[in-house]
Scaffold this active site. Sequence first.
Site, PDB file in Angstrom:
ATOM      1  N   TYR A 129       0.831  -1.203   0.000  1.00 34.08           N
ATOM      2  CA  TYR A 129       0.000   0.000   0.000  1.00 34.08           C
ATOM      3  C   TYR A 129       0.869   1.259   0.000  1.00 34.08           C
ATOM      4  O   TYR A 129       0.649   2.186  -0.787  1.00 34.08           O
ATOM      5  CB  TYR A 129      -0.908  -0.023   1.228  1.00 34.08           C
ATOM      6  CG  TYR A 129      -1.846   1.152   1.347  1.00 34.08           C
ATOM      7  CD1 TYR A 129      -3.013   1.219   0.598  1.00 34.08           C
ATOM      8  CD2 TYR A 129      -1.585   2.193   2.240  1.00 34.08           C
ATOM      9  CE1 TYR A 129      -3.890   2.289   0.719  1.00 34.08           C
ATOM     10  CE2 TYR A 129      -2.451   3.267   2.373  1.00 34.08           C
ATOM     11  CZ  TYR A 129      -3.601   3.311   1.616  1.00 34.08           C
ATOM     12  OH  TYR A 129      -4.458   4.376   1.744  1.00 34.08           O
ATOM     13  N   LYS A 145       0.990   4.004  -2.986  1.00 31.23           N
ATOM     14  CA  LYS A 145       0.604   5.393  -2.722  1.00 31.23           C
ATOM     15  C   LYS A 145       1.767   6.352  -2.995  1.00 31.23           C
ATOM     16  O   LYS A 145       1.549   7.494  -3.417  1.00 31.23           O
ATOM     17  CB  LYS A 145       0.112   5.535  -1.287  1.00 31.23           C
ATOM     18  CG  LYS A 145      -1.265   4.919  -1.037  1.00 31.23           C
ATOM     19  CD  LYS A 145      -2.334   5.583  -1.889  1.00 31.23           C
ATOM     20  CE  LYS A 145      -3.736   5.150  -1.508  1.00 31.23           C
ATOM     21  NZ  LYS A 145      -4.771   5.774  -2.357  1.00 31.23           N
TER      22      LYS A 145
END
Length: 266
Positions: A157, A161
């Site tokens: 993640y 991001k």
Amino acid sequence: MAKLNGRVAIVTGAGTGIGREIARQLAGEGACVVLVGRRLALLQDAADAINVAGGRAFARAADITQAKAVETLIGWVTAELGNVDILVNNAGSAVGPRNLAFITPQDWQATVDANLTAVYLLSRAVLQPMIDKGGGTIVTVSSGAALRPNMLGGAAYGAAKAGVRNLMGYLHATFRNQMIRATTITPGEVNTPILDDRPRPPTPEERAALMQPEDVAQAVLLACTLPPRTVIEELVIVPTRMRDQSVDIELARWFGAPDGAGSTKS
């Protein structure tokens, strides 16, 4: 006069949480908003609420990690509503374990697809029509995990991001003179339903001190409503009060670990 009258906006991940609030606030400023996600019932409920309040909104279910689905979505929006003026890449998710040692290639790819590939596909699809029209705004909701990676967000993640943050920087540097405004909103913890999926969901008291979806939506709205001559490259927003995340991070370290992996814990 509403600042976004006559503008067409797409908001992804718009069925709940931050995306739903972004769609509501954009519609409140006069934008015609297309709410996109995978769960049509939630999207339609959010769109109905906007329409009842006097706005204009449409719900469209789509798997935005797939190029063909994105092509179909943008084709429908263009044919029915006109060229996209505002794209808000809000959808995202963390799939599977957070610890790099336990992340499967499948979970890694699913997380990268949801948080990075989808942003690439949508941004690519609207970019040239925006340029041809004289400009447009692309806002992507990244995460504090891009700046301060840890076990809470997880390896996949955080990397994804950080990737979209870089992608928005590329769009800004490359297309700003063609009046493309590319903005990254980088929020810390926000009280959304996704927190329910954590190994230890925050308590009601902790949630009350976190940022709320409307806080992030206000930041997105600012980026979309500034005069075209002005762009926000990046806006980092965090809760004023810092909470102790040490227990959450330690639990996340072992989330999804295979049987017996905890025996190696130091």
